[in-house]
Design a protein around this motif. Sequence first.
Motif, PDB file in Angstrom:
ATOM      1  N   GLN A   6      59.475  63.092 -42.247  1.00  0.00           N
ATOM      2  CA  GLN A   6      57.936  62.896 -42.097  1.00  0.00           C
ATOM      3  C   GLN A   6      57.688  61.539 -42.039  1.00  0.00           C
ATOM      4  O   GLN A   6      56.641  61.094 -41.361  1.00  0.00           O
ATOM      5  CB  GLN A   6      57.249  63.722 -42.797  1.00  0.00           C
ATOM      6  CG  GLN A   6      55.671  63.825 -42.586  1.00  0.00           C
ATOM      7  CD  GLN A   6      54.844  64.762 -43.633  1.00  0.00           C
ATOM      8  OE1 GLN A   6      55.582  65.562 -44.473  1.00  0.00           O
ATOM      9  NE2 GLN A   6      53.533  64.861 -43.580  1.00  0.00           N
ATOM     10  N   ASN A  10      51.070  77.328 -49.723  1.00  0.00           N
ATOM     11  CA  ASN A  10      50.273  76.773 -49.039  1.00  0.00           C
ATOM     12  C   ASN A  10      48.635  76.899 -49.262  1.00  0.00           C
ATOM     13  O   ASN A  10      47.721  76.117 -49.439  1.00  0.00           O
ATOM     14  CB  ASN A  10      50.432  77.228 -47.343  1.00  0.00           C
ATOM     15  CG  ASN A  10      49.515  76.386 -46.290  1.00  0.00           C
ATOM     16  OD1 ASN A  10      49.139  75.305 -46.609  1.00  0.00           O
ATOM     17  ND2 ASN A  10      49.256  76.847 -45.381  1.00  0.00           N
ATOM     18  N   SER A  37      48.838  67.326 -50.468  1.00  0.00           N
ATOM     19  CA  SER A  37      49.797  67.909 -49.503  1.00  0.00           C
ATOM     20  C   SER A  37      50.856  68.243 -50.456  1.00  0.00           C
ATOM     21  O   SER A  37      51.368  67.467 -51.172  1.00  0.00           O
ATOM     22  CB  SER A  37      49.996  67.283 -48.337  1.00  0.00           C
ATOM     23  OG  SER A  37      50.848  68.002 -47.470  1.00  0.00           O
ATOM     24  N   ALA A  41      55.540  69.941 -45.835  1.00  0.00           N
ATOM     25  CA  ALA A  41      56.523  68.770 -44.958  1.00  0.00           C
ATOM     26  C   ALA A  41      57.731  69.665 -44.442  1.00  0.00           C
ATOM     27  O   ALA A  41      58.110  69.786 -43.268  1.00  0.00           O
ATOM     28  CB  ALA A  41      57.095  67.783 -45.540  1.00  0.00           C
ATOM     29  N   ASN A  43      57.853  72.916 -43.976  1.00  0.00           N
ATOM     30  CA  ASN A  43      57.273  73.688 -42.937  1.00  0.00           C
ATOM     31  C   ASN A  43      57.134  73.046 -41.593  1.00  0.00           C
ATOM     32  O   ASN A  43      57.457  73.916 -40.604  1.00  0.00           O
ATOM     33  CB  ASN A  43      56.018  74.310 -43.292  1.00  0.00           C
ATOM     34  CG  ASN A  43      56.089  75.538 -44.416  1.00  0.00           C
ATOM     35  OD1 ASN A  43      57.137  76.028 -44.521  1.00  0.00           O
ATOM     36  ND2 ASN A  43      55.125  75.683 -45.097  1.00  0.00           N
ATOM     37  N   LYS A  44      56.780  71.852 -41.509  1.00  0.00           N
ATOM     38  CA  LYS A  44      56.577  71.141 -40.378  1.00  0.00           C
ATOM     39  C   LYS A  44      57.879  71.013 -39.869  1.00  0.00           C
ATOM     40  O   LYS A  44      58.207  71.003 -38.707  1.00  0.00           O
ATOM     41  CB  LYS A  44      55.616  69.726 -40.674  1.00  0.00           C
ATOM     42  CG  LYS A  44      54.284  70.125 -40.986  1.00  0.00           C
ATOM     43  CD  LYS A  44      53.691  68.850 -41.261  1.00  0.00           C
ATOM     44  CE  LYS A  44      52.158  68.829 -41.669  1.00  0.00           C
ATOM     45  NZ  LYS A  44      51.614  67.541 -42.242  1.00  0.00           N
ATOM     46  N   LYS A  59      59.728  73.828 -38.294  1.00  0.00           N
ATOM     47  CA  LYS A  59      58.903  74.421 -37.094  1.00  0.00           C
ATOM     48  C   LYS A  59      59.621  73.399 -35.780  1.00  0.00           C
ATOM     49  O   LYS A  59      60.019  74.069 -34.971  1.00  0.00           O
ATOM     50  CB  LYS A  59      57.459  74.108 -37.172  1.00  0.00           C
ATOM     51  CG  LYS A  59      56.890  74.447 -35.772  1.00  0.00           C
ATOM     52  CD  LYS A  59      55.247  74.293 -36.044  1.00  0.00           C
ATOM     53  CE  LYS A  59      54.548  74.733 -34.773  1.00  0.00           C
ATOM     54  NZ  LYS A  59      53.329  74.334 -34.660  1.00  0.00           N
ATOM     55  N   GLU A  60      59.630  72.028 -36.112  1.00  0.00           N
ATOM     56  CA  GLU A  60      60.324  71.309 -35.248  1.00  0.00           C
ATOM     57  C   GLU A  60      61.854  71.706 -34.931  1.00  0.00           C
ATOM     58  O   GLU A  60      62.140  71.753 -33.695  1.00  0.00           O
ATOM     59  CB  GLU A  60      60.238  69.901 -35.684  1.00  0.00           C
ATOM     60  CG  GLU A  60      58.954  69.448 -35.564  1.00  0.00           C
ATOM     61  CD  GLU A  60      58.327  68.930 -34.453  1.00  0.00           C
ATOM     62  OE1 GLU A  60      58.779  68.703 -33.535  1.00  0.00           O
ATOM     63  OE2 GLU A  60      57.027  69.075 -34.061  1.00  0.00           O
TER      64      GLU A  60
END
Length: 166
Positions: free
Chosen positions: A105, A138, A148, A153, A155-156, A159-160
């Motif tokens: 991130q 979450n 946060s 992070a 999860n993000k 996803k990518e």
Amino acid sequence: MYELIKTLPYWLQLGVILIPVCSFLIGAIAFVLNVRQTTLNNKICKAKIVSESLYIFMDDNTMCQAFYKIEYGNFSYDSNFHGSKEEKEIDKLLRHFSNIALMWQEGLLSLSDIRPIQYFILRVVNDPEIIKYLLFINQWSNNTNTGSHPYLALNKMSKELNERIT
């Protein structure tokens, strides 16, 4: 100044011109080599971070035990999970992968850098029971006003990674 240079012998006149040109070329070559070496060092550093992460993961019995529960479908997120030994195991595993996600991130690692541990990360975060737990985290972190949660992070990043696979 030009008249002074004209009074010098021809070889010295050439030297006055060639020495700065050669110095510039040597400096440019040194700069290019330095850039290449820096790029290589950065790649090696990133590979070392990922390699150490994989080594720590594989060498840690708690994380391996948590991973294999997920891998073999033996993990279940239910009302008995919170406060259990299993929660600590799963959290240790998720925190470990979240550290990688936080580096991603912040731009310190790319998705390509993460490829050697991609399977392990996706196997964990794509598990339906882990997804339930991450949804709970979450919601919980949104209610606590503590900023946060590191799992966000993860999860993000997952996803990518999932988008990259398909």
